[in-house]
Write a protein that holds these residues in place. Sequence first.
Motif, PDB file in Angstrom:
ATOM      1  N   LEU A   1      49.752  37.739  25.541  1.00  0.00           N
ATOM      2  CA  LEU A   1      48.360  37.619  25.110  1.00  0.00           C
ATOM      3  C   LEU A   1      48.026  38.410  23.847  1.00  0.00           C
ATOM      4  CD1 LEU A   1      46.375  37.636  28.497  1.00  0.00           C
ATOM      5  CD2 LEU A   1      46.692  35.736  26.923  1.00  0.00           C
ATOM      6  N   PRO A   2      48.482  39.672  23.691  1.00  0.00           N
ATOM      7  CA  PRO A   2      48.097  40.432  22.498  1.00  0.00           C
ATOM      8  C   PRO A   2      48.527  39.789  21.185  1.00  0.00           C
ATOM      9  CG  PRO A   2      48.936  41.917  24.183  1.00  0.00           C
ATOM     10  CD  PRO A   2      49.226  40.517  24.654  1.00  0.00           C
ATOM     11  N   SER A   3      49.521  38.921  21.242  1.00  0.00           N
ATOM     12  CA  SER A   3      49.995  38.292  20.002  1.00  0.00           C
ATOM     13  C   SER A   3      49.273  36.983  19.697  1.00  0.00           C
ATOM     14  CB  SER A   3      51.502  38.027  20.099  1.00  0.00           C
ATOM     15  OG  SER A   3      51.790  37.111  21.144  1.00  0.00           O
ATOM     16  N   LEU A   4      48.388  36.532  20.613  1.00  0.00           N
ATOM     17  CA  LEU A   4      47.678  35.283  20.389  1.00  0.00           C
ATOM     18  C   LEU A   4      46.656  35.421  19.256  1.00  0.00           C
ATOM     19  CD1 LEU A   4      46.733  33.606  23.801  1.00  0.00           C
ATOM     20  CD2 LEU A   4      48.347  32.810  22.088  1.00  0.00           C
ATOM     21  N   THR A   5      46.597  34.430  18.406  1.00  0.00           N
ATOM     22  CA  THR A   5      45.596  34.386  17.330  1.00  0.00           C
ATOM     23  C   THR A   5      44.798  33.083  17.397  1.00  0.00           C
ATOM     24  OG1 THR A   5      47.225  33.445  15.801  1.00  0.00           O
ATOM     25  CG2 THR A   5      46.979  35.860  15.811  1.00  0.00           C
ATOM     26  N   ASP A   6      44.709  32.486  18.573  1.00  0.00           N
ATOM     27  CA  ASP A   6      44.061  31.189  18.739  1.00  0.00           C
ATOM     28  C   ASP A   6      42.588  31.232  18.345  1.00  0.00           C
ATOM     29  OD1 ASP A   6      46.427  30.315  19.751  1.00  0.00           O
ATOM     30  OD2 ASP A   6      45.791  30.298  21.844  1.00  0.00           O
ATOM     31  N   ALA A   7      42.147  30.158  17.717  1.00  0.00           N
ATOM     32  CA  ALA A   7      40.732  30.010  17.401  1.00  0.00           C
ATOM     33  C   ALA A   7      39.924  29.905  18.697  1.00  0.00           C
ATOM     34  CB  ALA A   7      40.520  28.761  16.552  1.00  0.00           C
ATOM     35  N   GLY A   8      38.837  30.634  18.769  1.00  0.00           N
ATOM     36  CA  GLY A   8      37.968  30.588  19.941  1.00  0.00           C
ATOM     37  C   GLY A   8      38.371  31.508  21.064  1.00  0.00           C
ATOM     38  N   LEU A   9      39.529  32.158  20.948  1.00  0.00           N
ATOM     39  CA  LEU A   9      40.016  32.991  22.045  1.00  0.00           C
ATOM     40  C   LEU A   9      39.134  34.216  22.265  1.00  0.00           C
ATOM     41  CD1 LEU A   9      42.175  33.614  24.174  1.00  0.00           C
ATOM     42  CD2 LEU A   9      43.459  34.816  22.386  1.00  0.00           C
ATOM     43  N   THR A  10      38.718  34.853  21.178  1.00  0.00           N
ATOM     44  CA  THR A  10      37.939  36.087  21.300  1.00  0.00           C
ATOM     45  C   THR A  10      36.658  35.861  22.096  1.00  0.00           C
ATOM     46  OG1 THR A  10      38.805  36.950  19.215  1.00  0.00           O
ATOM     47  CG2 THR A  10      36.761  37.918  20.033  1.00  0.00           C
ATOM     48  N   GLU A  11      35.916  34.809  21.750  1.00  0.00           N
ATOM     49  CA  GLU A  11      34.670  34.536  22.450  1.00  0.00           C
ATOM     50  C   GLU A  11      34.910  34.141  23.898  1.00  0.00           C
ATOM     51  OE1 GLU A  11      31.547  35.069  21.471  1.00  0.00           O
ATOM     52  OE2 GLU A  11      32.510  35.995  19.724  1.00  0.00           O
TER      53      GLU A  11
ATOM     54  N   ARG B   1      27.838  28.054  32.432  1.00  0.00           N
ATOM     55  CA  ARG B   1      27.734  27.016  31.399  1.00  0.00           C
ATOM     56  C   ARG B   1      28.302  27.526  30.075  1.00  0.00           C
ATOM     57  NH1 ARG B   1      24.603  22.261  30.306  1.00  0.00           N
ATOM     58  NH2 ARG B   1      25.579  21.417  28.432  1.00  0.00           N
ATOM     59  N   GLU B   2      28.008  28.764  29.739  1.00  0.00           N
ATOM     60  CA  GLU B   2      28.539  29.340  28.497  1.00  0.00           C
ATOM     61  C   GLU B   2      30.061  29.453  28.552  1.00  0.00           C
ATOM     62  OE1 GLU B   2      26.378  33.048  28.064  1.00  0.00           O
ATOM     63  OE2 GLU B   2      25.181  32.140  26.467  1.00  0.00           O
ATOM     64  N   LEU B   3      30.590  29.860  29.709  1.00  0.00           N
ATOM     65  CA  LEU B   3      32.037  29.971  29.856  1.00  0.00           C
ATOM     66  C   LEU B   3      32.694  28.608  29.711  1.00  0.00           C
ATOM     67  CD1 LEU B   3      34.617  31.537  30.565  1.00  0.00           C
ATOM     68  CD2 LEU B   3      34.046  31.205  32.988  1.00  0.00           C
ATOM     69  N   ALA B   4      32.142  27.599  30.367  1.00  0.00           N
ATOM     70  CA  ALA B   4      32.699  26.247  30.278  1.00  0.00           C
ATOM     71  C   ALA B   4      32.646  25.735  28.839  1.00  0.00           C
ATOM     72  CB  ALA B   4      31.935  25.306  31.203  1.00  0.00           C
ATOM     73  N   GLN B   5      31.563  26.027  28.153  1.00  0.00           N
ATOM     74  CA  GLN B   5      31.425  25.594  26.763  1.00  0.00           C
ATOM     75  C   GLN B   5      32.504  26.221  25.888  1.00  0.00           C
ATOM     76  OE1 GLN B   5      27.517  26.253  25.184  1.00  0.00           O
ATOM     77  NE2 GLN B   5      28.049  25.543  23.140  1.00  0.00           N
ATOM     78  N   GLU B   6      32.740  27.517  26.076  1.00  0.00           N
ATOM     79  CA  GLU B   6      33.776  28.190  25.295  1.00  0.00           C
ATOM     80  C   GLU B   6      35.161  27.630  25.626  1.00  0.00           C
ATOM     81  OE1 GLU B   6      33.349  30.076  22.844  1.00  0.00           O
ATOM     82  OE2 GLU B   6      31.243  30.622  23.061  1.00  0.00           O
ATOM     83  N   PHE B   7      35.382  27.324  26.919  1.00  0.00           N
ATOM     84  CA  PHE B   7      36.701  26.795  27.273  1.00  0.00           C
ATOM     85  C   PHE B   7      36.922  25.407  26.701  1.00  0.00           C
ATOM     86  CE2 PHE B   7      39.428  24.098  29.824  1.00  0.00           C
ATOM     87  CZ  PHE B   7      40.625  24.780  29.647  1.00  0.00           C
ATOM     88  N   HIS B   8      35.936  24.530  26.824  1.00  0.00           N
ATOM     89  CA  HIS B   8      36.100  23.183  26.270  1.00  0.00           C
ATOM     90  C   HIS B   8      36.405  23.252  24.775  1.00  0.00           C
ATOM     91  CE1 HIS B   8      35.226  20.878  29.816  1.00  0.00           C
ATOM     92  NE2 HIS B   8      34.001  21.377  29.967  1.00  0.00           N
ATOM     93  N   GLY B   9      35.740  24.167  24.077  1.00  0.00           N
ATOM     94  CA  GLY B   9      36.019  24.336  22.650  1.00  0.00           C
ATOM     95  C   GLY B   9      37.424  24.863  22.404  1.00  0.00           C
TER      96      GLY B   9
END
Length: 586
Positions: free
Chosen positions: A495-505, A534-542
Amino acid sequence: MKHALETLLAAALDTLRQDGLLPADFQPTLQFERTRDPAHGDWASNIALMSAKAAGKPPRVIAQAIIDALPANDAISRVELAGPGFINFFLNAGSRFAAIEHILKDAQAYGSPNIGNGQRVLLEYVSANPTGPMHVGHGRGAAYGSALASLLRATGYVVDTEYYVNDAGRQTDVLAISVYLRYLEALGETVAIPTRAYPAEYIIECATALVARDGRAYFLPYAELMKDVLPDSADDGDAAKAIKEAHIDSLIARVQDVLGAGYRTLQDFALDTQLAAIKTTLAAFNVSFDAWFSERSLAESGAIDLAISRLRERGHVYDKNGALWLRTSALGDEKDRCMVRDNGVHTYFAADVAYHLNKLDRGYDLLIDVWGADHHGYIARVRAAIEALTGEGDKFVVALIQFVTLSSGRMGKRSGNFVTLSQLIEEAGNDATRFFYLSRAPEQHLEFDIDLARSQSAENPVYYLQYAHARIASIFRECATRDLSFDAAAGLAALPSLTDAGLTELVKRLDAWPDAVANAARQQAPHQLAFALRELAQEFHGYYNTNKMLVDDSSLRHARLTVSLAVQKVLAHGLGLLGVAAPERM
């Protein structure tokens, strides 16, 4: 992580108190918030600004002293002083994903912060009169009470739930004579239904069942029954209203006289039939109670007389014009309230006072009542009575449930303007009905959109959430189908090496889940969980739409699947608290 930071900050403040930089009795509320800009760290606290006045020093001086006094912690890479006195905490890469590790270990424990510390709570809700089916308004109170009970239990409270059965009083007599007239009709008599009687189909069904059970045991020709009964009126206005009430009261008295002991048997049959229907509806709605408390038992057990006796001993009641009154005006109510009428009959209020005394005598630390919004004016008088009896009026809390209206959609079995909860569940589905009820604060008016509740689209909030959970389950099924490996331990390490978009949020949402549960419990607001989910689901779908899950790179695949699994577990936990299913397939 927030709890760990609070512990560190509390230790630093202890050091400053010991060193004399802060007063010994200074106990500020520790406040943290996530930073919006990563350049300012992961968490920030304004504790120095809050402490400056007590210390008699500039906030930046206090902030630096706090930073210097912070115990060492491997999770923190550095701490910086910023602006007028903010303290910014920078976490090391591994600590940013600590929430995911906790979730995978035990999602239920992770999302169940102990804020109740074993306090005993009696939660009374629904308590609809057993004189007819539950309608859509009752359903909102049922969903709220059930979710609140789950939420409080998850956060360290010991909760008992109770349904107060209004099986005494005039409305039960109206029910009895309504059924009796339909009973005579079922046996061939031509009857006139009083304007103040219950005219709905369920009364006819109840009467038919009574005939099937007891035959002609209570039969009396209708013409003979109506002898000396005052006339009814079909007109409107105050004068007509008085006539209608007098008519039904005289009819009640007549039926009681002619049936004798059989009247109670008939009344009990009607009440039991309606209560059984209510229990069936609630069971289908996944709502259950630890106890069903009979209003009738209060009078029969002497509880009402006991409450009045205690009030008299404390000097809170007085006699006026042959009636007994409680001095609620001296305890916050707008006027005094009658306990016993001049005819010697207890009021509904007297029964409510006795019931709440009974609750407190059972040793509860907090009484939560869920009432309809139209009972708002009743709160002050009940709290005043509790204060008069026990001095513990602050133990009494009421959640008011606003009204529900239906918008769009056609109810397949709708009859007139009366829509039962069972009909709504049949049309919209159990999960959607419950979630829509919980989607707004209880004190806000709710417009229930049936078409939206039935839709399978992102606009339907419950479908959106359930689809996120099912989508993750589908990912893991596909992973197995393609014979790809998944190793959660390897995923955590990567996980610490991940740089995925949207991961931080996304991780921020996971990290904030325990606080969301705790805040919802403190404020007795299950709808806050619906919003957080709802916010969590929104972040995951993104996140899912931006980052491919089942990649060939095993380290990357393990990490992304680990994040997805943590999201799925939190969604399941949250939906479970709300009483909504978390499906594996949709």
